[in-house]
Write a protein that holds these residues in place. Sequence first.
Motif, short mmCIF file in Angstrom:
data_model
loop_
_atom_site.label_atom_id
_atom_site.label_comp_id
_atom_site.label_asym_id
_atom_site.label_seq_id
_atom_site.Cartn_x
_atom_site.Cartn_y
_atom_site.Cartn_z
N TYR A 131 -5.29 19.59 -4.04
CA TYR A 131 -5.42 18.22 -3.56
C TYR A 131 -4.13 17.77 -2.88
N LEU A 132 -3.01 18.16 -3.47
CA LEU A 132 -1.71 17.74 -2.93
C LEU A 132 -1.39 18.39 -1.59
N LYS A 133 -1.95 19.59 -1.35
CA LYS A 133 -1.71 20.28 -0.07
C LYS A 133 -2.27 19.49 1.11
N ILE A 134 -3.29 18.69 0.87
CA ILE A 134 -3.93 17.95 1.97
C ILE A 134 -3.63 16.45 1.89
N TRP A 135 -2.66 16.09 1.08
CA TRP A 135 -2.23 14.69 0.95
C TRP A 135 -1.70 14.20 2.30
N PRO A 136 -1.95 12.97 2.69
CA PRO A 136 -1.43 12.46 3.98
C PRO A 136 0.09 12.54 4.04
N THR A 137 0.59 12.89 5.19
CA THR A 137 2.04 12.97 5.39
C THR A 137 2.54 11.73 6.10
N ARG A 138 3.80 11.47 5.98
CA ARG A 138 4.42 10.32 6.64
C ARG A 138 4.80 10.68 8.06
N ILE B 251 0.84 -1.20 0.00
CA ILE B 251 0.00 0.00 0.00
C ILE B 251 0.88 1.26 0.00
N SER B 252 1.93 1.26 0.81
CA SER B 252 2.84 2.42 0.86
C SER B 252 3.52 2.66 -0.47
N ILE B 253 3.92 1.60 -1.15
CA ILE B 253 4.59 1.73 -2.46
C ILE B 253 3.63 2.34 -3.48
N ILE B 254 2.39 1.86 -3.50
CA ILE B 254 1.42 2.40 -4.46
C ILE B 254 1.11 3.86 -4.14
N GLU B 255 0.94 4.18 -2.86
CA GLU B 255 0.68 5.57 -2.47
C GLU B 255 1.85 6.46 -2.92
N LYS B 256 3.06 6.01 -2.73
CA LYS B 256 4.24 6.79 -3.13
C LYS B 256 4.27 6.98 -4.65
N CYS B 257 3.92 5.94 -5.40
CA CYS B 257 3.87 6.04 -6.86
C CYS B 257 2.82 7.04 -7.31
N ILE B 258 1.66 7.04 -6.65
CA ILE B 258 0.61 8.00 -6.99
C ILE B 258 1.11 9.42 -6.75
N PHE B 259 1.68 9.64 -5.57
CA PHE B 259 2.14 10.99 -5.23
C PHE B 259 3.23 11.45 -6.19
N GLU B 260 4.17 10.59 -6.50
CA GLU B 260 5.26 10.95 -7.41
C GLU B 260 4.73 11.25 -8.81
N TYR B 261 3.71 10.52 -9.23
CA TYR B 261 3.09 10.80 -10.52
C TYR B 261 2.38 12.16 -10.50
N LEU B 262 1.64 12.43 -9.44
CA LEU B 262 0.85 13.67 -9.36
C LEU B 262 1.72 14.92 -9.30
N ILE B 263 2.84 14.85 -8.58
CA ILE B 263 3.66 16.06 -8.45
C ILE B 263 4.37 16.43 -9.75
N GLU C 4 -10.49 2.09 -2.70
CA GLU C 4 -10.05 3.29 -1.99
C GLU C 4 -8.73 2.97 -1.32
N LEU C 5 -7.72 3.74 -1.63
CA LEU C 5 -6.41 3.56 -1.02
C LEU C 5 -6.25 4.47 0.19
N ILE C 6 -6.74 5.72 0.04
CA ILE C 6 -6.63 6.73 1.09
C ILE C 6 -8.03 7.25 1.38
N GLY C 7 -8.38 7.44 2.65
CA GLY C 7 -9.68 8.03 2.96
C GLY C 7 -10.25 7.56 4.27
N THR C 8 -11.56 7.60 4.35
CA THR C 8 -12.26 7.23 5.58
C THR C 8 -12.56 5.74 5.65
N ARG C 9 -12.34 5.01 4.55
CA ARG C 9 -12.59 3.56 4.53
C ARG C 9 -11.39 2.74 4.09
N GLY C 10 -10.48 3.34 3.33
CA GLY C 10 -9.34 2.61 2.78
C GLY C 10 -8.26 2.35 3.80
N PRO C 11 -7.19 1.66 3.41
CA PRO C 11 -6.14 1.29 4.35
C PRO C 11 -5.31 2.46 4.89
N ILE C 12 -5.20 3.56 4.12
CA ILE C 12 -4.48 4.74 4.61
C ILE C 12 -5.51 5.75 5.11
#
Length: 197
Positions: free
Chosen positions: A28-35, A6-18, A101-109
């Motif tokens: 959207y990126l301003k409120i992205w979950p932080t590590r 899950i962490s690897i996919i989240e990192k790939c998404i973020f790296e793609y978006l930036i 859902e990867l990130i949110g109120t129901r997903g793993p992150i």
Amino acid sequence: MSKDTISIIEKCIFEYLIQIDDYALKDYLKIWPTRPLEFRNVVNIKYDALRYLGKVKTRPIEKYHELVKKLIDSKNDLFWRQSYDENAFGKEFLDRYAHTELIGTRGPIVSDKIACGFLLLGPDIEYPGHSHEAEELYLPFSKALWKKGSSEWVERPAGSLIYHDSWVSHSMKTTSEPLLALYIWKGGSLDQIPDIL
């Protein structure tokens, strides 16, 4: 569920978006979950639609190629769901529809600021008009037809950005190939089941 996957996919998404230079995306990126990321345990359900995931084709030159490849390789570790039952759109639709859902109120992150995941639609199917309170951004990885409100259907290519404001009706329609699209919600209720129009 593998937190590493899950962490690897989240990192790939973020790296793609930036890499994308788009003003609205930056909100959207301003409120992205932080590590360090906060995780919750979720249970994966296998749906018939997942058979189409491996049929999504991308080319190595495309910026999202590695992200899609990791998603396909990790499909059994993800939190796949369906928001509707057979009464809403019928069995044929459900056989060709799932999202994770990867990130949110129901997903793993865990996040109460954004929801982010992937929509999968099989070929030759229409996701009828629906709307929700949250603002939404889609980034399709395969081409499909998209519609807002009462406008005409428009073919949107892979890699395009598609925005839906709060409560704006939108629909998607596939042709001979499946649709895989990244989605991000912000604002409003992040666990709302969309209203069918």
